[in-house]
Design a protein around this motif. Structure first.
Motif, short mmCIF file in Angstrom:
data_model
loop_
_atom_site.label_atom_id
_atom_site.label_comp_id
_atom_site.label_asym_id
_atom_site.label_seq_id
_atom_site.Cartn_x
_atom_site.Cartn_y
_atom_site.Cartn_z
N ASP A 1 26.73 -29.97 101.81
CA ASP A 1 27.92 -29.78 102.65
C ASP A 1 28.47 -31.14 103.04
N HIS B 1 29.71 -31.18 106.02
CA HIS B 1 29.59 -30.99 107.47
C HIS B 1 28.22 -30.42 107.83
N ASP C 1 32.71 -27.95 99.72
CA ASP C 1 33.32 -29.19 100.23
C ASP C 1 32.34 -30.37 100.21
MN MN Z 1 31.81 -28.02 104.93
#
Ligand code: MN
Ligand code: MN
Length: 313
Positions: free
Chosen positions: A145, A147, A239
Motif C-alpha cells: 500500500d 498508505h 496504489d
Molecule cells: Mn492506499
C-alpha cells in the motif's frame, strides 16, 4: 470451449468475462480457489469508482494466456478455480456490506476453498480478515500500500472506512502483529503521527524509499525471515504501484513501485503459507487504456500461481 478450458480457448474479445474464463458458479465441492468480487466504494476519502473494479479486472483477465513463465506453472490447469460472482453489497451501509462479505467469505472457506477477492476499496479487507482468522487464528499479513490504513477515524464517529481497516483488525486480534508488514508506504500525511501510529500498533513498515534503496530481494528476505510458516494473508492496494503504472485508483501517491517491482514482490512470496488474498482500490473511471485493470488481473494471476505452486509442494 469447455468451462474448464484455457482462457486462450477463445479470443479475448469474445464471450462473457468471468475471471480467466473460469465457470461462474457457487458450487464449491472440490474447488481449490474461488474468485469473489466486492463492488463497494462507499467509504473512500477522495475519489470513488472502485465499485467498478471487479468488472474491469475480470474483463482484462481474458488477456491471461495461462502459463506463468517466471514461476513455471499453469495455475488454471493445476487448480480448480471458479468465479463465485459478487457479494451483495449495500452501498449506503458499510456495516451491512461488511457482514455480507464476512458471511460469503466464511461460506467459501468452510468448504476448504481458498479465496481471492477483487475490490472494491480497502475497507473490505476487515471482514475478509475476520473470515480468514476464524479459520486460522491471528494471521501474518503482507500489506502492499502507499498508505498505512491504520487511522482510528477518517470521519468523526466513523470507525469503518478505507483508511482504518488494519487498526480495526489489530484491535480485534485478527493480525499477528509480530508478522505484519506494510510495504510501499509513502506520500505526504497530516503529520508524523500517521506512521508512528502504524508502528506502535505493530506494523513493520517498509517505506517506498527502503524498497527502492535496498531492492526487492532484500525486502523479501525480511518478510520470509519473519513470517516463516505462519498462515499468511496478502492484501494488495493497487496504489502501492506508481500512478504512472496504475493511475486508476482513488488515492494516488507519486513515487511508487513499478509494475515489474510489484510483480516481483508478489512472486517472491512463493513458498510461504499463503491462505488468502485480496486486491483492492482499482478505480476504472480513472484508468485510461485500462492499464491498472490489466496490471491487477496479472497480479491475481500471480496469486493463483503461488497457490498452484503450494499444491505442488
Ligand atoms: Mn492506499
Ligand atoms: Mn489501502
Amino acid at each position: 470451449m469447455t468451462s474448464t478450458g484455457s482462457s486462450f480457448a477463445a479470443p479475448p474479445f469474445q464471450g462473457i468475462a468471468t475471471f480467466g474464463r473460469r465457470p461462474q458458479t457457487r458450487e464449491l465441492v472440490e474447488i481449490d480457489v474461488a474468485i469473489l468480487g466486492v463492488p463497494f466504494d462507499s467509504t473512500v476519502s477522495y475519489r470513488s469508482g472502485t465499485r467498478l473494479g471487479p468488472r474491469a479486472i475480470r474483463e482484462q483477465s481474458l488477456l491471461l494466456w495461462g502459463f506463468n513463465n517466471v514461476l513455471s506453472v499453469a495455475p488454471f490447469e493445476r487448480l480448480k478455480v471458479i468465479d463465485y460472482g459478487d457479494v451483495d453489497v449495500v452501498p449506503v451501509d458499510v456495516i451491512a456490506t461488511h457482514q455480507a462479505i464476512e458471511s460469503t467469505a466464511k461460506t467459501i472457506l468452510q468448504q476448504g476453498t481458498k479465496l481471492i477477492t477483487l475490490g472494491g476499496e480497502h475497507s473490505i479487507s476487515l471482514p475478509l480478515l475476520r473470515a480468514h482468522a476464524a479459520v486460522h487464528g491471528p494471521l501474518a499479513v503482507v500489506h502492499f500500500d502507499a498508505h498505512p490504513d491504520t487511522w482510528d477515524e477518517e470521519y468523526p464517529g466513523c470507525k469503518f472506512s478505507h483508511g482504518t481497516p488494519f487498526r480495526r483488525a489489530i484491535e480485534e486480534g485478527l493480525i499477528d502483529t509480530t508478522a505484519y508488514f506494510q510495504i510501499g508506504i509513502r506520500g505526504p500525511t497530516a503529520g508524523p503521527q500517521d506512521y508512528e501510529d502504524a508502528k506502535q500498533l505493530g506494523a513493520q513498515m517498509l517505506t517506498i524509499d527502503e524498497v527502492h534503496s535496498r531492492g526487492v530481494a532484500s525486502i523479501l528476505d525480511d518478510v520470509r525471515l519473519c513470517v516463516g510458516s505462519k498462515p499468511t494473508y496478502v492484501t494488495l492496494d493497487i496504489d502501492a504501484v506508481d500512478p504512472a503504472f496504475a493511475p486508476g485508483t482513488g488515492t494516488p501517491e507519486v513515487g511508487g513501485l513499478t509494475s515489474h517491482q510489484m510483480l516481483q514482490l508478489v512472486r517472491g512470496l512463493r513458498g510461504l503459507n499463503l491462505i488468502g488474498f485480496d486486491l483492492v482500490e482499482v478505480s476504472p473511471p480513472y484508468d485510461p487504456s485500462e492499464i491498472t485493470a490489466i496490471l491487477a488481473s496479472n497480479l491475481v494471476f500471480e496469486f493463483l500461481s503461488l497457490l498452484a505452486l503450494r499444491e505442488l509442494m
